[in-house]
Design a protein around this motif. Structure first.
Motif, PDB file in Angstrom:
ATOM      1  N   ALA A  20       0.980  -1.301   0.032  1.00 37.51           N
ATOM      2  CA  ALA A  20      -0.052   0.058   0.032  1.00 37.51           C
ATOM      3  C   ALA A  20       0.852   1.257   0.056  1.00 37.51           C
ATOM      4  N   LEU A  21       2.000   1.179   0.619  1.00 38.09           N
ATOM      5  CA  LEU A  21       2.886   2.354   0.884  1.00 38.09           C
ATOM      6  C   LEU A  21       3.692   2.615  -0.217  1.00 38.09           C
ATOM      7  N   LEU A  71      -7.442   1.001   0.032  1.00 37.58           N
ATOM      8  CA  LEU A  71      -7.817   0.586  -1.265  1.00 37.58           C
ATOM      9  C   LEU A  71      -6.747  -0.467  -1.870  1.00 37.58           C
ATOM     10  N   GLN A  72      -5.448   0.200  -1.692  1.00 39.87           N
ATOM     11  CA  GLN A  72      -4.250  -0.673  -2.124  1.00 39.87           C
ATOM     12  C   GLN A  72      -3.942  -1.878  -1.492  1.00 39.87           C
ATOM     13  N   GLU A  73      -4.335  -1.945   0.207  1.00 40.08           N
ATOM     14  CA  GLU A  73      -3.950  -3.133   0.936  1.00 40.08           C
ATOM     15  C   GLU A  73      -5.249  -3.998   0.461  1.00 40.08           C
ATOM     16  N   ILE A  74      -6.281  -3.578   0.270  1.00 41.35           N
ATOM     17  CA  ILE A  74      -7.494  -4.528  -0.073  1.00 41.35           C
ATOM     18  C   ILE A  74      -7.038  -5.165  -1.431  1.00 41.35           C
ATOM     19  N   SER A  75      -6.454  -4.480  -2.399  1.00 41.85           N
ATOM     20  CA  SER A  75      -6.127  -5.081  -3.695  1.00 41.85           C
ATOM     21  C   SER A  75      -4.793  -6.147  -3.343  1.00 41.85           C
ATOM     22  N   LEU A 134     -13.316  -2.927  -4.648  1.00 36.04           N
ATOM     23  CA  LEU A 134     -12.647  -2.330  -5.597  1.00 36.04           C
ATOM     24  C   LEU A 134     -13.391  -1.744  -6.740  1.00 36.04           C
ATOM     25  N   ASN A 135     -14.157  -2.476  -7.324  1.00 39.80           N
ATOM     26  CA  ASN A 135     -15.326  -2.170  -8.389  1.00 39.80           C
ATOM     27  C   ASN A 135     -15.951  -0.929  -7.911  1.00 39.80           C
ATOM     28  N   LYS A 136     -16.332  -0.906  -6.696  1.00 35.87           N
ATOM     29  CA  LYS A 136     -17.235   0.186  -6.073  1.00 35.87           C
ATOM     30  C   LYS A 136     -16.455   1.386  -6.129  1.00 35.87           C
ATOM     31  N   HIS A 137     -14.996   1.432  -6.039  1.00 35.82           N
ATOM     32  CA  HIS A 137     -14.466   2.767  -6.013  1.00 35.82           C
ATOM     33  C   HIS A 137     -13.589   2.865  -7.373  1.00 35.82           C
ATOM     34  N   GLY A 138     -14.249   2.154  -8.330  1.00 31.43           N
ATOM     35  CA  GLY A 138     -13.611   2.346  -9.675  1.00 31.43           C
ATOM     36  C   GLY A 138     -12.399   1.708  -9.759  1.00 31.43           C
TER      37      GLY A 138
END
Length: 331
Positions: free
Chosen positions: A247-248, A279-283, A308-312
């Motif tokens: 994420a970082l 969002l990066q961490e979830i990815s 992720l889809n919800k946030h484009g």
């Protein structure tokens, strides 16, 4: 806009619902879910109780009774539910899955708090009834107006608000917006919009904070499930560290927010940056759990992809060492 709203009867509601597509029914259920989430996170209903709000599940097909399409939701007492609230005891860690009517009985939540929650649910149900009535009268989503607002970046800074989520959701399934929402949408087209009032700024901030909390909750769910798998403590630690580093990655500011109290002290700009980190961490977790054999991990993976889809965002496949290492450790 009418000053008095009368709720539909069960028969009236069922008659209109029967004319909706499956996607529209699902959308109304999702609208109910994220509106309930927003209310709980912004109004802190359970702040002075032993219970922490963990989330809510909504059954969009509850009205179909015996012709039910999906998975039924139940209260811990066995009663079938439309809205299932998940509560966790601060003191004992006990988790309850309840309907709001049983908050006082099973969780000893004060009557005044339960009443306030019920009033919020009633308001959401009345809103849904108004949407159904508008749909029955032939009204549909104002696609052209919404597209103009999007093209003019009228939602800039408002992407995490309940209003934007509602517009985005209803646009996809052609459900109507109510008159006051259409007027609000039109106001976003004005080039000379007045500066935000303190109340509007606070609304925007709370929407972003709520969004961060929802993302953080999903990250914690992944971490909890990994702790229950047959992994060594060292392996679990490596996966969590790799997720954070992923994420970082490439960020000049390496600040990582740990909890809600810390997040609530940030400025709106910094809080938005923390949303991006989550969002990066979830990815990361979504990538490393592709086709994982554990059913609960698979469900979390699906939730991550939906988020992720919800946030484009699309689920990418990174070649970073941390991703490959986590996949090996989970194999």
């Amino acid at each position: 806009m009418p000053t008095k709203i009368t709720a539909l009867t069960r028969e009236q509601r069922l008659k209109i619902m029967a004319t909706l597509t499956a996607a529209q029914v699902q959308a109304l259920g999702e609208f109910t879910r994220f509106t309930i989430l927003s209310r709980f996170h912004t109004r802190h209903y359970l702040h002075n109780t032993d219970w922490v709000f963990q989330g809510v599940q909504v059954d969009p097909w509850y009205h179909m009774a015996h012709a039910h399409r999906g998975t039924n939701l139940y209260c811990d007492c066995g009663r079938r539910l439309k809205n299932q609230f998940i509560l966790k005891s601060r003191r004992t860690g006990q988790v309850l899955m309840l309907g709001s009517a049983h908050f006082a009985q099973h969780a000893a939540i004060p009557y005044q708090v339960v009443r306030e929650i019920q009033q919020g649910l009633n308001a959401i149900n009345l809103y849904v009834d108004r949407v159904l009535v508008a749909y029955q009268r032939g009204q549909r989503f104002p696609h052209a107006l919404y597209e103009r607002v999007v093209q003019q970046h009228g939602f800039a800074g408002r992407e995490q608000s309940v209003f934007y989520q509602r517009c985005n959701l209803f646009d996809q399934v052609d459900l109507p917006l109510l008159a006051d929402d259409v007027a609000r949408l039109r106001r976003l087209l004005r080039p000379d919009k007045p500066r935000l009032s303190p109340a509007e700024k606070q609304e925007r901030y709370q929407a972003t904070l709520t969004n961060w909390e929802e993302l953080a909750q999903l990250v914690r769910a992944f971490q909890l499930r990994l702790s229950q798998l047959n992994l060594t403590p060292q392996a679990r630690h490596r996966i969590m560290i790799n997720a954070r580093n992923y994420a970082l990655h490439r960020r000049q500011n390496k600040y990582y927010c740990l909890d809600r109290n810390e997040a609530a002290t940030l400025t709106l700009t910094k809080l938005r940056a923390q949303v991006e980190l989550k969002l990066q961490e979830i990815s990361f977790y979504a990538q490393v759990t592709v086709q994982h054999p554990d059913q609960q991990v698979e469900k979390l993976h699906q939730r991550a992809v939906q988020m992720l889809n919800k946030h484009g965002r699309k689920l990418v496949r990174s070649r970073q060492f941390g991703v490959a290492e986590a996949q090996t450790l989970l194999a």
